[in-house]
Design a protein around this motif. Structure first.
Motif, PDB file in Angstrom:
ATOM      1  N   ASN A 139      23.622 -29.582  11.240  1.00 29.43           N
ATOM      2  CA  ASN A 139      22.892 -28.627  12.082  1.00 29.43           C
ATOM      3  C   ASN A 139      23.746 -28.039  13.197  1.00 29.43           C
ATOM      4  N   LEU A 140      24.959 -27.713  12.869  1.00 26.38           N
ATOM      5  CA  LEU A 140      25.841 -27.091  13.848  1.00 26.38           C
ATOM      6  C   LEU A 140      25.334 -25.691  14.200  1.00 26.38           C
ATOM      7  N   THR A 141      25.356 -25.355  15.474  1.00 24.60           N
ATOM      8  CA  THR A 141      24.962 -23.994  15.867  1.00 24.60           C
ATOM      9  C   THR A 141      26.162 -23.091  15.654  1.00 24.60           C
ATOM     10  N   PRO A 142      25.915 -21.780  15.563  1.00 24.35           N
ATOM     11  CA  PRO A 142      27.040 -20.849  15.394  1.00 24.35           C
ATOM     12  C   PRO A 142      28.076 -21.030  16.501  1.00 24.35           C
ATOM     13  N   GLU A 143      27.629 -21.330  17.713  1.00 28.19           N
ATOM     14  CA  GLU A 143      28.570 -21.522  18.824  1.00 28.19           C
ATOM     15  C   GLU A 143      29.466 -22.730  18.583  1.00 28.19           C
ATOM     16  N   GLU A 144      28.824 -23.814  18.182  1.00 29.76           N
ATOM     17  CA  GLU A 144      29.603 -25.022  17.923  1.00 29.76           C
ATOM     18  C   GLU A 144      30.611 -24.781  16.804  1.00 29.76           C
ATOM     19  N   ARG A 145      30.154 -24.063  15.802  1.00 29.31           N
ATOM     20  CA  ARG A 145      31.045 -23.782  14.687  1.00 29.31           C
ATOM     21  C   ARG A 145      32.245 -22.971  15.151  1.00 29.31           C
ATOM     22  N   LYS A 146      31.976 -21.993  15.984  1.00 24.02           N
ATOM     23  CA  LYS A 146      33.053 -21.142  16.467  1.00 24.02           C
ATOM     24  C   LYS A 146      34.066 -21.953  17.262  1.00 24.02           C
ATOM     25  N   LYS A 147      33.512 -22.814  18.084  1.00 25.85           N
ATOM     26  CA  LYS A 147      34.386 -23.647  18.911  1.00 25.85           C
ATOM     27  C   LYS A 147      35.319 -24.497  18.033  1.00 25.85           C
ATOM     28  N   LEU A 148      34.719 -25.117  17.031  1.00 24.49           N
ATOM     29  CA  LEU A 148      35.505 -25.959  16.116  1.00 24.49           C
ATOM     30  C   LEU A 148      36.563 -25.146  15.381  1.00 24.49           C
ATOM     31  N   GLU A 149      36.142 -23.933  15.006  1.00 21.33           N
ATOM     32  CA  GLU A 149      37.073 -23.099  14.259  1.00 21.33           C
ATOM     33  C   GLU A 149      38.223 -22.635  15.151  1.00 21.33           C
ATOM     34  N   ASP A 150      37.891 -22.380  16.415  1.00 16.82           N
ATOM     35  CA  ASP A 150      38.942 -21.979  17.362  1.00 16.82           C
ATOM     36  C   ASP A 150      39.951 -23.088  17.566  1.00 16.82           C
ATOM     37  N   GLU A 151      39.482 -24.314  17.348  1.00 17.94           N
ATOM     38  CA  GLU A 151      40.410 -25.444  17.452  1.00 17.94           C
ATOM     39  C   GLU A 151      41.382 -25.455  16.270  1.00 17.94           C
ATOM     40  N   GLY A 152      41.114 -24.543  15.338  1.00  9.55           N
ATOM     41  CA  GLY A 152      41.994 -24.467  14.169  1.00  9.55           C
ATOM     42  C   GLY A 152      41.534 -25.351  13.028  1.00  9.55           C
ATOM     43  N   ARG A 153      40.318 -25.817  13.110  1.00  4.19           N
ATOM     44  CA  ARG A 153      39.829 -26.695  12.038  1.00  4.19           C
ATOM     45  C   ARG A 153      39.434 -25.896  10.806  1.00  4.19           C
ATOM     46  N   LYS A 154      39.836 -26.419   9.662  1.00  4.08           N
ATOM     47  CA  LYS A 154      39.459 -25.800   8.383  1.00  4.08           C
ATOM     48  C   LYS A 154      38.250 -26.558   7.834  1.00  4.08           C
ATOM     49  N   PRO A 155      37.140 -25.889   7.655  1.00 11.64           N
ATOM     50  CA  PRO A 155      35.942 -26.612   7.213  1.00 11.64           C
ATOM     51  C   PRO A 155      35.917 -26.877   5.705  1.00 11.64           C
ATOM     52  N   VAL A 156      35.124 -27.850   5.340  1.00 14.92           N
ATOM     53  CA  VAL A 156      34.778 -28.047   3.939  1.00 14.92           C
ATOM     54  C   VAL A 156      33.312 -27.659   3.832  1.00 14.92           C
ATOM     55  N   VAL A 157      32.823 -27.500   2.618  1.00 17.75           N
ATOM     56  CA  VAL A 157      31.396 -27.261   2.454  1.00 17.75           C
ATOM     57  C   VAL A 157      30.790 -28.525   1.865  1.00 17.75           C
ATOM     58  N   ARG A 158      29.734 -28.972   2.494  1.00 16.64           N
ATOM     59  CA  ARG A 158      29.046 -30.158   1.983  1.00 16.64           C
ATOM     60  C   ARG A 158      27.678 -29.800   1.435  1.00 16.64           C
ATOM     61  N   PHE A 159      27.254 -30.558   0.477  1.00 22.30           N
ATOM     62  CA  PHE A 159      25.948 -30.355  -0.141  1.00 22.30           C
ATOM     63  C   PHE A 159      24.916 -31.223   0.581  1.00 22.30           C
ATOM     64  N   CYS A 160      23.759 -30.634   0.905  1.00 29.23           N
ATOM     65  CA  CYS A 160      22.682 -31.388   1.551  1.00 29.23           C
ATOM     66  C   CYS A 160      21.972 -32.245   0.507  1.00 29.23           C
ATOM     67  N   VAL A 161      22.181 -33.526   0.589  1.00 27.71           N
ATOM     68  CA  VAL A 161      21.512 -34.406  -0.363  1.00 27.71           C
ATOM     69  C   VAL A 161      20.122 -34.750   0.177  1.00 27.71           C
ATOM     70  N   PRO A 162      19.084 -34.412  -0.565  1.00 30.20           N
ATOM     71  CA  PRO A 162      17.739 -34.717  -0.109  1.00 30.20           C
ATOM     72  C   PRO A 162      17.542 -36.233  -0.020  1.00 30.20           C
ATOM     73  N   SER A 163      16.729 -36.651   0.940  1.00 26.43           N
ATOM     74  CA  SER A 163      16.554 -38.093   1.075  1.00 26.43           C
ATOM     75  C   SER A 163      15.407 -38.586   0.211  1.00 26.43           C
ATOM     76  N   ASN A 164      15.489 -39.866  -0.113  1.00 27.79           N
ATOM     77  CA  ASN A 164      14.419 -40.532  -0.839  1.00 27.79           C
ATOM     78  C   ASN A 164      13.974 -39.836  -2.122  1.00 27.79           C
ATOM     79  N   ARG A 165      14.951 -39.406  -2.893  1.00 30.11           N
ATOM     80  CA  ARG A 165      14.618 -38.761  -4.157  1.00 30.11           C
ATOM     81  C   ARG A 165      15.079 -39.653  -5.300  1.00 30.11           C
ATOM     82  N   GLU A 166      14.248 -39.749  -6.288  1.00 33.40           N
ATOM     83  CA  GLU A 166      14.644 -40.496  -7.461  1.00 33.40           C
ATOM     84  C   GLU A 166      15.247 -39.495  -8.438  1.00 33.40           C
ATOM     85  N   ILE A 167      16.432 -39.799  -8.928  1.00 32.76           N
ATOM     86  CA  ILE A 167      17.082 -38.868  -9.848  1.00 32.76           C
ATOM     87  C   ILE A 167      17.174 -39.526 -11.219  1.00 32.76           C
TER      88      ILE A 167
END
Length: 492
Positions: free
Chosen positions: A136-164
Motif C-alpha cells: 500500500n505504498l502511496t505515490p509519494e512514497e514510491r517516488k521517494k524510493l525511486e529517487d533513492e535509485g531503487r529498482k522495483p520488482v512487481v509482486r503478486f497480491c496473494v489472497p489470504s485464506n484461500r484454498e487452491i
RNA sequence: GGCCCGGUGGUCAAGUGGUUAAGACACGGCCCUUUCAAGGCUGUAACACGGGUUCGACUCCCGUCCGGGUCACCA
C-alpha cells in the motif's frame, strides 16, 4: 474438447538433462497419442544463466532422441515467438492489467531488507514469507524510493485464506492453502518476468491444454493458478510426473553418472534405447512386452498409466535395453555408429578407405552380439590388432603344450596361406577340413588355436577373428605364441 | 521447520476389497554352443510399521516412520 496442445519448456542453462528428456518424451507421447501438437518453448528469462549454446544443445538432443516438435523457436508456428525473451511485450500487457486492477504492486525492498525480515520470521519460529509491506505504498512514497535509485520488482497480491485446488491427472486432487504463500515476485528488477508469471501467460497465449511437467513444479502450481484466476483466463489441465532418482534415492545428479542426454549419445547408447528406457521409467504398458519403438509407445501411452512414485534410474536395465537395440541394429548403421570411436582410437583413418570400411564391417559383425554400448567396441580392439599375443594364464599355456598343437598350427598356417579369398565362410571350411585332415577332435583345434591367436580362452567366433586378423597377422601371432610355448613353427 | 508428493522383491513395475501378489532388469542354476556373449528354461526374492473400517485388506481411513520435492528478483 479442442485440439490438444502440450509443450516442453526447458530453460537453456545447460545440456538437456535426462529428467528433462523424460518430461519432453511424456509430452511428446501424449501429443502423438491424442493427435495433438507438441510445442517447444525456450524459457530463457534467466539472463545470467541462459545461453544460445545450451539452447542448441537441447534442440540437438531432442532431435537425436527423435522427439520432433510441431512448433518451436527454430521452425516457428502460429503462436510465436517461442523464446520467452522475445515475448516481453506480451507479458507487459498482462502485468499492466494486474497492476491496474490492484492485483499486483511495485515493491522496493532491497535484498538486505528482505533478508532481515526473513531472519526475523525465522527467529519467531515462523515460516519466512514476504510481509507485503510495499502493498500500500502511496505515490509519494514510491517516488521517494525511486529517487533513492531503487529498482522495483512487481509482486503478486496473494489472497489470504484461500484454498487452491489442483486437479492433477496423475496425482489426483492436490490442495494448497494460500496462506502458505507470500506475495511473490512476478517481474524482476531488470524488468523481466519470473518463471511463475511467464509460464502462465505463455501457456495461455499458446493455448496449451495440458501441462505435463516434473513434480518439482507441483508446489509452484498454486501460484500459477492464482495468476490464472487473477487474469481471468482458462486454466490448463495439469499432470505432474515424479522425479528420476539416483541409486541412493536422491535426485539424479552428476555423482550418479551421466545426467545429460549427450553423455549417453557419446557413450554409444542408441536413441531408441534411451527413449524406450525413459518411457518405462514412470509409465507402464498394459502387456508384458517392454521393448517398443517411439511410435509403438505413443500408440499405447496414457497418463492414467503413469506412476506416482519416483523412480530410480536403473543403469543395468538401460544397458540391457541398449544391447537389445544393438543386436537388432542393421549392420551398416552399427558400422556407421562405430566409425567415430574407431577413428578416435586410431584404428581407422579420418578418410576411411574401402578396405578399412570392409574390415570395420567384419569387426562389427563379429562383435554385434557382445556390445552393450557402441563405445565398448574399443575395448575389444586389442583382440583384432597388433602382432603381439599375451598368454593370459596357466590354463591357456597348457593348451599349447599338447602334442597335437604344433602339427595343427603348422597345417593351419599352410592351409591359410593357400586360401585365395579370406572370409568367414572360407575360414570355417578350412577349420573343418583341418580337423578332419589331421584326424583331430574339435577340442584339439578350436581352443588351442584361439589361445594361440589371442592369448584368451574367450572371444568372438574364430572364422570372424581370423578373417579380421588377416593372413599375415594371424601367422605372426601364431609364431610368437609358439615361441612363448617353446615351440618353433615354420612360417609359410 | 511449514506445505506438498510418494512408500509392492536389490531396481523398474502390474495390481484398484477376495489373486498361487504378474512381468522386466540384475543375481543363481540348467540347456544350447567345442569359447564367451546372445538365446531358451528355471530358481531365490516384495506389499515400511501400528491402529481402525470390513465377513475379508497390498488395495479404504487415521497415526508413525522413511524417502523426495518446494519454500529465490532459478526455472
Amino acid at each position: 474438447m479442442g485440439k490438444i496442445r502440450v509443450r516442453f519448456a526447458p530453460s537453456p542453462t545447460g545440456p538437456l538433462h535426462i529428467g528433462g528428456a523424460r518430461s519432453a518424451l511424456f509430452n511428446y507421447l501424449y501429443a502423438k497419442n491424442t493427435g495433438g501438437r507438441f510445442i517447444l518453448r525456450i524459457e530463457d528469462t534467466d539472463l545470467e544463466r541462459s545461453s544460445r549454446e545450451s539452447e542448441e544443445n537441447i534442440l540437438a538432443s531432442l532431435k537425436w532422441l527423435g522427439l520432433e516438435w510441431d512448433e518451436g523457436p527454430d521452425i516457428g508456428g502460429d503462436y510465436g515467438p517461442y523464446r520467452q525473451t522475445e515475448r516481453l511485450d506480451i507479458y507487459k500487457k498482462y502485468i499492466e492489467r494486474l497492476l491496474a486492477e490492484g492485483k499486483a504492486y511495485y515493491c522496493y525492498c532491497s535484498e538486505e531488507e528482505l533478508e532481515f525480515e526473513r531472519q526475523e520470521c525465522l527467529g519467531r519460529g515462523e515460516v519466512p514469507k514476504y510481509s507485503g509491506k510495499c502493498r500500500n505504498l502511496t505515490p509519494e512514497e514510491r517516488k521517494k524510493l525511486e529517487d533513492e535509485g531503487r529498482k522495483p520488482v512487481v509482486r503478486f497480491c496473494v489472497p489470504s485464506n484461500r484454498e487452491i485446488l489442483i486437479p492433477d491427472k496423475v496425482r489426483g486432487d492436490v490442495v494448497f492453502d494460500s496462506d502458505g504463500i507470500g506475495d511473490f515476485v512476478i517481474v524482476k528488477s531488470d524488468g523481466i518476468p519470473t518463471y511463475n508469471f511467464a509460464v502462465v501467460v505463455d501457456d495461455f497465449t499458446m493455448e496449451i491444454t495440458h501441462v505435463i511437467r516434473a513434480e518439482e513444479h507441483l508446489s509452484n502450481t498454486p501460484r500459477q493458478i492464482l495468476i490464472y484466476e487473477a487474469l481471468g483466463i482458462t486454466i490448463p489441465e495439469f499432470a505432474h510426473i515424479s522425479l528420476i532418482l539416483g541409486s541412493d534415492r536422491s535426485k539424479m545428479s552428476k555423482r550418479h553418472g551421466a545426467t545429460s542426454v549427450v553423455q549417453y549419445k557419446e557413450e554409444g547408447y542408441l536413441p531408441e534405447a534411451v527413449v524406450n528406457f525413459l518411457a518405462l521409467l514412470g509409465w507402464s504398458p498394459v502387456g508384458e512386452e517392454e521393448v517398443f519403438s517411439l511410435e509403438e509407445t505413443a500408440e499405447q501411452f496414457s497418463l492414467a498409466r503413469v506412476a506416482k512414485n519416483p523412480a530410480v534410474f536403473d543403469m543395468d536395465k538401460l544397458r540391457w535395453l541398449n544391447g537389445v537395440y544393438i543386436r537388432n541394429c542393421p549392420l551398416p548403421r552399427l558400422a556407421e555408429m562405430a566409425l567415430p570411436y574407431m577413428q578416435k582410437g586410431g584404428y581407422i583413418s579420418s578418410e576411411p578407405t574401402q578396405d578399412e570400411l570392409a574390415w570395420l564391417s567384419l569387426v562389427v559383425t563379429a562383435l554385434q552380439e557382445k556390445l552393450t554400448t557402441v563405445g565398448d567396441i574399443i575395448g575389444f580392439m586389442p583382440l583384432f590388432t597388433g602382432d603381439d599375443v599375451v598368454i593370459d594364464g596357466e590354463e591357456q599355456l597348457e593348451l599349447l603344450k599338447e602334442d597335437t598343437f604344433l602339427p595343427m598350427i603348422t597345417a593351419f598356417c599352410e592351409n591359410l596361406s593357400a586360401l585365395e579369398d579370406l572370409n568367414p565362410v572360407a575360414v570355417k571350411t578350412l577349420l573343418k577340413g583341418l580337423t578332419k585332415e589331421l584326424g583331430l577332435k574339435g577340442k584339439q583345434v578350436y581352443m588351442p588355436l584361439r589361445v594361440a591367436l589371442t592369448g584368451q580362452k574367450h572371444g568372438p567366433e574364430l572364422d570372424y577373428l581370423i578373417s579380421i586378423l588377416g593372413k599375415e597377422t594371424s601367422k605372426k601371432r601364431l609364431s610368437r605364441t609358439a615361441e612363448q610355448a617353446g615351440l618353433k613353427i615354420p612360417l609359410t
